[in-house]
Motif scaffolding. Structure first.
Motif, PDB file in Angstrom:
ATOM      1  N   PRO A 122     -13.341   8.176   7.439  1.00 46.92           N
ATOM      2  CA  PRO A 122     -13.481   9.605   7.729  1.00 46.92           C
ATOM      3  C   PRO A 122     -12.117  10.283   7.661  1.00 46.92           C
ATOM      4  CG  PRO A 122     -13.470   8.372   9.769  1.00 46.92           C
ATOM      5  CD  PRO A 122     -13.417   7.352   8.659  1.00 46.92           C
ATOM      6  N   ARG A 123     -12.080  11.567   7.373  1.00 46.37           N
ATOM      7  CA  ARG A 123     -10.841  12.344   7.305  1.00 46.37           C
ATOM      8  C   ARG A 123     -10.987  13.577   8.186  1.00 46.37           C
ATOM      9  NH1 ARG A 123      -9.964   8.341   4.157  1.00 46.37           N
ATOM     10  NH2 ARG A 123      -7.941   8.032   3.200  1.00 46.37           N
ATOM     11  N   PRO A 124      -9.865  14.100   8.704  1.00 49.56           N
ATOM     12  CA  PRO A 124      -8.529  13.554   8.552  1.00 49.56           C
ATOM     13  C   PRO A 124      -8.291  12.322   9.430  1.00 49.56           C
ATOM     14  CG  PRO A 124      -8.455  15.483   9.983  1.00 49.56           C
ATOM     15  CD  PRO A 124      -9.881  15.342   9.513  1.00 49.56           C
ATOM     16  N   LEU A 125      -7.557  11.365   8.886  1.00 50.39           N
ATOM     17  CA  LEU A 125      -7.093  10.229   9.672  1.00 50.39           C
ATOM     18  C   LEU A 125      -5.822  10.618  10.416  1.00 50.39           C
ATOM     19  CD1 LEU A 125      -7.348   7.214   7.168  1.00 50.39           C
ATOM     20  CD2 LEU A 125      -8.836   7.656   9.143  1.00 50.39           C
ATOM     21  N   PHE A 126      -5.570   9.965  11.547  1.00 51.45           N
ATOM     22  CA  PHE A 126      -4.310  10.100  12.274  1.00 51.45           C
ATOM     23  C   PHE A 126      -3.171   9.729  11.308  1.00 51.45           C
ATOM     24  CE2 PHE A 126      -1.771   8.391  16.125  1.00 51.45           C
ATOM     25  CZ  PHE A 126      -1.191   9.625  16.349  1.00 51.45           C
ATOM     26  N   GLY A 127      -2.108  10.522  11.292  1.00 47.34           N
ATOM     27  CA  GLY A 127      -1.024  10.390  10.327  1.00 47.34           C
ATOM     28  C   GLY A 127      -0.561   8.969  10.042  1.00 47.34           C
ATOM     29  N   PRO A 128      -0.189   8.211  11.074  1.00 47.70           N
ATOM     30  CA  PRO A 128       0.298   6.854  10.809  1.00 47.70           C
ATOM     31  C   PRO A 128      -0.761   5.963  10.148  1.00 47.70           C
ATOM     32  CG  PRO A 128       0.747   7.489  13.094  1.00 47.70           C
ATOM     33  CD  PRO A 128      -0.091   8.574  12.507  1.00 47.70           C
ATOM     34  N   LEU A 129      -2.033   6.203  10.494  1.00 50.43           N
ATOM     35  CA  LEU A 129      -3.114   5.411   9.910  1.00 50.43           C
ATOM     36  C   LEU A 129      -3.360   5.824   8.463  1.00 50.43           C
ATOM     37  CD1 LEU A 129      -5.281   3.254  10.399  1.00 50.43           C
ATOM     38  CD2 LEU A 129      -6.755   5.077  11.319  1.00 50.43           C
ATOM     39  N   GLU A 130      -3.273   7.140   8.178  1.00 48.48           N
ATOM     40  CA  GLU A 130      -3.408   7.625   6.799  1.00 48.48           C
ATOM     41  C   GLU A 130      -2.323   7.003   5.918  1.00 48.48           C
ATOM     42  OE1 GLU A 130      -5.817   9.650   5.446  1.00 48.48           O
ATOM     43  OE2 GLU A 130      -4.849   9.278   3.519  1.00 48.48           O
ATOM     44  N   THR A 131      -1.106   6.960   6.453  1.00 45.41           N
ATOM     45  CA  THR A 131      -0.002   6.359   5.696  1.00 45.41           C
ATOM     46  C   THR A 131      -0.311   4.899   5.372  1.00 45.41           C
ATOM     47  OG1 THR A 131       1.559   7.847   6.751  1.00 45.41           O
ATOM     48  CG2 THR A 131       2.479   5.864   5.743  1.00 45.41           C
ATOM     49  N   MET A 132      -0.821   4.166   6.345  1.00 47.17           N
ATOM     50  CA  MET A 132      -1.139   2.754   6.103  1.00 47.17           C
ATOM     51  C   MET A 132      -2.240   2.623   5.050  1.00 47.17           C
ATOM     52  SD  MET A 132      -1.011   1.092   9.887  1.00 47.17           S
ATOM     53  CE  MET A 132      -0.631  -0.561   9.329  1.00 47.17           C
ATOM     54  N   ALA A 133      -3.282   3.469   5.176  1.00 48.55           N
ATOM     55  CA  ALA A 133      -4.393   3.396   4.220  1.00 48.55           C
ATOM     56  C   ALA A 133      -3.892   3.718   2.811  1.00 48.55           C
ATOM     57  CB  ALA A 133      -5.505   4.353   4.635  1.00 48.55           C
ATOM     58  N   GLN A 134      -3.028   4.748   2.695  1.00 52.35           N
ATOM     59  CA  GLN A 134      -2.553   5.167   1.362  1.00 52.35           C
ATOM     60  C   GLN A 134      -1.627   4.152   0.728  1.00 52.35           C
ATOM     61  OE1 GLN A 134      -0.991   9.139   1.297  1.00 52.35           O
ATOM     62  NE2 GLN A 134      -2.972  10.036   1.849  1.00 52.35           N
ATOM     63  N   THR A 135      -0.944   3.358   1.552  1.00 51.84           N
ATOM     64  CA  THR A 135      -0.042   2.352   0.987  1.00 51.84           C
ATOM     65  C   THR A 135      -0.772   1.044   0.716  1.00 51.84           C
ATOM     66  OG1 THR A 135       0.711   1.769   3.203  1.00 51.84           O
ATOM     67  CG2 THR A 135       2.041   3.361   1.979  1.00 51.84           C
ATOM     68  N   GLY A 136      -2.115   1.058   0.858  1.00 53.80           N
ATOM     69  CA  GLY A 136      -2.903  -0.112   0.472  1.00 53.80           C
ATOM     70  C   GLY A 136      -3.010  -1.185   1.529  1.00 53.80           C
ATOM     71  N   PHE A 137      -2.613  -0.848   2.766  1.00 56.13           N
ATOM     72  CA  PHE A 137      -2.720  -1.837   3.839  1.00 56.13           C
ATOM     73  C   PHE A 137      -4.184  -2.204   4.056  1.00 56.13           C
ATOM     74  CE2 PHE A 137      -3.212  -3.152   8.228  1.00 56.13           C
ATOM     75  CZ  PHE A 137      -2.232  -4.123   8.311  1.00 56.13           C
ATOM     76  N   ASN A 138      -4.454  -3.482   4.279  1.00 52.56           N
ATOM     77  CA  ASN A 138      -5.824  -3.944   4.532  1.00 52.56           C
ATOM     78  C   ASN A 138      -5.811  -4.840   5.767  1.00 52.56           C
ATOM     79  OD1 ASN A 138      -8.281  -5.415   4.532  1.00 52.56           O
ATOM     80  ND2 ASN A 138      -8.558  -4.921   2.355  1.00 52.56           N
ATOM     81  N   PRO A 139      -6.549  -4.448   6.827  1.00 55.12           N
ATOM     82  CA  PRO A 139      -6.500  -5.211   8.079  1.00 55.12           C
ATOM     83  C   PRO A 139      -7.423  -6.428   8.113  1.00 55.12           C
ATOM     84  CG  PRO A 139      -7.933  -3.335   8.349  1.00 55.12           C
ATOM     85  CD  PRO A 139      -7.377  -3.242   6.944  1.00 55.12           C
ATOM     86  N   PHE A 140      -8.226  -6.618   7.060  1.00 56.54           N
ATOM     87  CA  PHE A 140      -9.235  -7.675   7.094  1.00 56.54           C
ATOM     88  C   PHE A 140      -8.623  -9.027   6.731  1.00 56.54           C
ATOM     89  CE2 PHE A 140     -11.510  -3.789   6.830  1.00 56.54           C
ATOM     90  CZ  PHE A 140     -12.622  -3.992   7.621  1.00 56.54           C
ATOM     91  N   PRO A 141      -9.112 -10.099   7.344  1.00 56.04           N
ATOM     92  CA  PRO A 141      -8.613 -11.424   6.974  1.00 56.04           C
ATOM     93  C   PRO A 141      -9.049 -11.750   5.554  1.00 56.04           C
ATOM     94  CG  PRO A 141     -10.427 -11.618   8.553  1.00 56.04           C
ATOM     95  CD  PRO A 141     -10.146 -10.153   8.388  1.00 56.04           C
ATOM     96  N   PRO A 142      -8.294 -12.581   4.830  1.00 55.21           N
ATOM     97  CA  PRO A 142      -8.679 -12.937   3.473  1.00 55.21           C
ATOM     98  C   PRO A 142     -10.089 -13.549   3.474  1.00 55.21           C
ATOM     99  CG  PRO A 142      -6.574 -13.947   4.072  1.00 55.21           C
ATOM    100  CD  PRO A 142      -7.115 -13.289   5.298  1.00 55.21           C
ATOM    101  N   ALA A 143     -10.907 -13.128   2.507  1.00 54.98           N
ATOM    102  CA  ALA A 143     -12.255 -13.706   2.400  1.00 54.98           C
ATOM    103  C   ALA A 143     -12.107 -15.181   2.107  1.00 54.98           C
ATOM    104  CB  ALA A 143     -13.020 -13.022   1.281  1.00 54.98           C
ATOM    105  N   HIS A 144     -12.939 -16.025   2.761  1.00 52.31           N
ATOM    106  CA  HIS A 144     -12.845 -17.432   2.383  1.00 52.31           C
ATOM    107  C   HIS A 144     -13.977 -17.796   1.446  1.00 52.31           C
ATOM    108  CE1 HIS A 144     -14.941 -17.690   6.349  1.00 52.31           C
ATOM    109  NE2 HIS A 144     -15.731 -18.473   5.655  1.00 52.31           N
TER     110      HIS A 144
END
Ligand code: 8DG
Ligand code: MG
Ligand code: MG
Length: 146
Positions: A122-144
Protein backbone atom coordinates in the motif's frame (compact mmCIF):
# COMPACT_ATOMS: atom_id res chain seq x y z
CA UNK A 1 14.79 17.25 26.18
CA UNK A 2 18.25 16.48 27.63
CA UNK A 3 19.05 19.68 29.58
CA UNK A 4 21.60 21.51 27.48
CA UNK A 5 23.49 18.55 26.05
CA UNK A 6 23.67 17.95 22.32
CA UNK A 7 20.97 15.60 21.06
CA UNK A 8 22.04 12.04 20.33
CA UNK A 9 20.52 9.50 17.92
CA UNK A 10 17.89 7.07 19.18
CA UNK A 11 17.79 3.35 18.42
CA UNK A 12 14.59 1.77 17.13
CA UNK A 13 13.83 -1.90 16.42
CA UNK A 14 11.38 -2.51 13.58
CA UNK A 15 9.88 -5.87 12.60
CA UNK A 16 9.00 -7.44 9.26
CA UNK A 17 6.35 -9.85 10.58
CA UNK A 18 6.00 -12.35 7.73
CA UNK A 19 2.95 -14.45 6.85
CA UNK A 20 3.21 -16.33 3.55
CA UNK A 21 4.22 -13.61 1.07
CA UNK A 22 2.63 -10.89 3.21
CA UNK A 23 3.89 -8.41 5.83
CA UNK A 24 2.03 -6.67 8.67
CA UNK A 25 1.63 -2.91 8.18
CA UNK A 26 -0.35 -0.15 9.88
CA UNK A 27 -1.09 3.43 8.88
CA UNK A 28 0.70 5.80 11.27
CA UNK A 29 -1.04 8.46 13.36
CA UNK A 30 2.24 9.67 14.94
CA UNK A 31 3.64 13.07 13.86
CA UNK A 32 6.62 11.45 12.12
CA UNK A 33 5.26 9.82 8.98
CA UNK A 34 1.57 10.56 9.65
CA UNK A 35 -0.79 8.60 7.31
CA UNK A 36 1.99 6.41 5.90
CA UNK A 37 2.06 2.61 6.13
CA UNK A 38 4.77 1.33 8.47
CA UNK A 39 5.96 -1.77 10.25
CA UNK A 40 5.43 -2.43 13.96
CA UNK A 41 8.37 -1.36 16.11
CA UNK A 42 9.66 1.20 18.56
CA UNK A 43 12.56 2.35 20.66
CA UNK A 44 15.11 0.07 22.28
CA UNK A 45 14.89 0.21 26.08
CA UNK A 46 17.94 0.27 28.33
CA UNK A 47 19.46 -3.24 28.62
CA UNK A 48 17.23 -4.87 25.98
CA UNK A 49 18.38 -7.19 23.20
CA UNK A 50 17.13 -6.51 19.65
CA UNK A 51 15.05 -9.72 19.85
CA UNK A 52 13.49 -8.73 23.19
CA UNK A 53 12.61 -5.29 21.86
CA UNK A 54 11.10 -6.76 18.68
CA UNK A 55 8.88 -9.16 20.66
CA UNK A 56 7.85 -6.46 23.17
CA UNK A 57 6.98 -3.80 20.57
CA UNK A 58 4.98 -6.24 18.40
CA UNK A 59 3.09 -7.46 21.49
CA UNK A 60 2.40 -3.90 22.74
CA UNK A 61 1.26 -2.62 19.35
CA UNK A 62 -0.59 -5.66 17.91
CA UNK A 63 -1.07 -8.28 20.66
CA UNK A 64 0.73 -10.86 18.52
CA UNK A 65 3.35 -13.27 19.85
CA UNK A 66 6.34 -13.76 17.55
CA UNK A 67 9.19 -16.23 17.17
CA UNK A 68 12.10 -17.04 14.82
CA UNK A 69 13.23 -13.44 15.37
CA UNK A 70 16.30 -12.64 13.25
CA UNK A 71 18.42 -9.57 12.54
CA UNK A 72 18.30 -8.41 8.89
CA UNK A 73 19.99 -5.00 8.53
CA UNK A 74 20.23 -1.49 9.96
CA UNK A 75 19.46 1.94 8.49
CA UNK A 76 20.50 5.45 9.55
CA UNK A 77 17.51 7.82 9.35
CA UNK A 78 18.03 11.59 9.67
CA UNK A 79 14.87 13.75 9.45
CA UNK A 80 14.02 17.41 9.73
CA UNK A 81 10.69 18.91 10.92
CA UNK A 82 10.60 17.50 13.50
CA UNK A 83 14.36 17.05 13.87
CA UNK A 84 15.12 13.43 14.57
CA UNK A 85 17.91 10.93 14.08
CA UNK A 86 16.99 7.28 14.48
CA UNK A 87 19.15 4.25 13.83
CA UNK A 88 16.66 1.55 12.85
CA UNK A 89 17.43 -2.13 13.43
CA UNK A 90 15.35 -4.22 11.02
CA UNK A 91 14.35 -7.68 12.18
CA UNK A 92 12.18 -10.39 10.70
CA UNK A 93 9.89 -12.72 12.62
CA UNK A 94 6.91 -15.06 12.27
CA UNK A 95 3.75 -15.53 14.32
CA UNK A 96 4.33 -17.93 17.20
CA UNK A 97 0.56 -18.53 17.49
CA UNK A 98 -0.83 -18.54 13.94
CA UNK A 99 -4.47 -18.40 15.12
CA UNK A 100 -3.92 -14.93 16.67
CA UNK A 101 -5.16 -11.90 14.72
CA UNK A 102 -3.61 -8.41 15.01
CA UNK A 103 -5.33 -5.94 17.34
CA UNK A 104 -4.92 -2.17 17.24
CA UNK A 105 -3.64 -1.79 20.82
CA UNK A 106 -2.21 1.75 20.37
CA UNK A 107 -5.01 3.45 18.41
CA UNK A 108 -3.53 6.90 19.17
CA UNK A 109 -0.45 5.87 17.13
CA UNK A 110 -1.94 3.66 14.40
CA UNK A 111 -5.15 3.36 12.35
CA UNK A 112 -5.05 -0.45 12.46
CA UNK A 113 -2.98 -3.43 11.32
CA UNK A 114 -3.41 -5.59 8.25
CA UNK A 115 -1.48 -8.01 6.06
CA UNK A 116 -0.19 -6.77 2.67
CA UNK A 117 1.36 -8.65 -0.20
CA UNK A 118 5.04 -7.72 -0.53
CA UNK A 119 4.60 -7.48 -4.31
CA UNK A 120 1.65 -5.07 -3.95
CA UNK A 121 2.43 -2.79 -1.00
CA UNK A 122 0.00 0.00 0.00
CA UNK A 123 1.10 3.63 -0.55
CA UNK A 124 2.27 5.92 0.77
CA UNK A 125 4.80 3.84 2.67
CA UNK A 126 6.71 5.33 5.62
CA UNK A 127 9.82 7.01 4.13
CA UNK A 128 12.49 4.63 5.43
CA UNK A 129 10.41 1.63 4.34
CA UNK A 130 9.79 3.12 0.87
CA UNK A 131 13.54 3.58 0.51
CA UNK A 132 14.14 -0.07 1.41
CA UNK A 133 11.44 -1.28 -1.00
CA UNK A 134 12.81 0.89 -3.85
CA UNK A 135 16.35 -0.36 -3.35
CA UNK A 136 15.13 -3.94 -3.79
CA UNK A 137 15.38 -5.03 -0.18
CA UNK A 138 13.53 -8.31 0.45
CA UNK A 139 12.79 -9.41 4.04
CA UNK A 140 11.78 -12.98 3.15
CA UNK A 141 14.07 -15.94 3.81
CA UNK A 142 15.45 -17.61 0.67
CA UNK A 143 12.96 -20.12 -0.73
CA UNK A 144 14.17 -23.65 -0.14
CA UNK A 145 14.05 -26.10 -2.98
CA UNK A 146 13.17 -29.79 -2.72
P1 8DG B 1 7.92 3.58 21.62
O1 8DG B 1 7.48 4.80 22.35
O2 8DG B 1 6.90 2.48 21.60
O3 8DG B 1 9.28 3.09 22.01
O4 8DG B 1 8.13 4.06 20.13
P2 8DG B 1 7.08 4.10 18.92
O5 8DG B 1 6.19 5.28 19.07
O6 8DG B 1 6.42 2.78 18.76
O7 8DG B 1 8.12 4.37 17.73
P3 8DG B 1 7.90 4.34 16.17
O8 8DG B 1 7.82 5.75 15.69
O9 8DG B 1 6.82 3.40 15.79
O10 8DG B 1 9.28 3.69 15.66
C1 8DG B 1 10.52 4.27 16.04
C2 8DG B 1 11.31 4.72 14.84
O11 8DG B 1 11.70 3.61 14.01
C3 8DG B 1 10.62 5.64 13.88
O12 8DG B 1 10.50 6.93 14.39
C4 8DG B 1 11.55 5.54 12.70
C5 8DG B 1 12.05 4.11 12.74
N1 8DG B 1 11.44 3.29 11.66
C6 8DG B 1 12.02 3.04 10.44
N2 8DG B 1 11.20 2.28 9.66
C7 8DG B 1 10.08 2.06 10.41
C8 8DG B 1 8.89 1.35 10.13
O13 8DG B 1 8.66 0.78 9.06
N3 8DG B 1 7.97 1.32 11.13
C9 8DG B 1 8.19 1.94 12.34
N4 8DG B 1 7.25 1.84 13.30
N5 8DG B 1 9.32 2.62 12.64
C10 8DG B 1 10.24 2.68 11.67
O14 8DG B 1 13.12 3.46 10.13
MG1 MG C 1 5.71 1.94 16.92
MG1 MG D 1 5.83 1.27 20.25
Amino acid sequence: SNSGEAARPKVAVVVFLLNGNRVLLGRRRSSVGRNTFALPGGHLEFGESFEECAAREVKEETGLDIHKIEYLTATNNVYSRPDAHVVAILMRAFQAEPHQTPQNLEPEKCEGWDWYDWENLPRPLFGPLETMAQTGFNPFPPAHHH
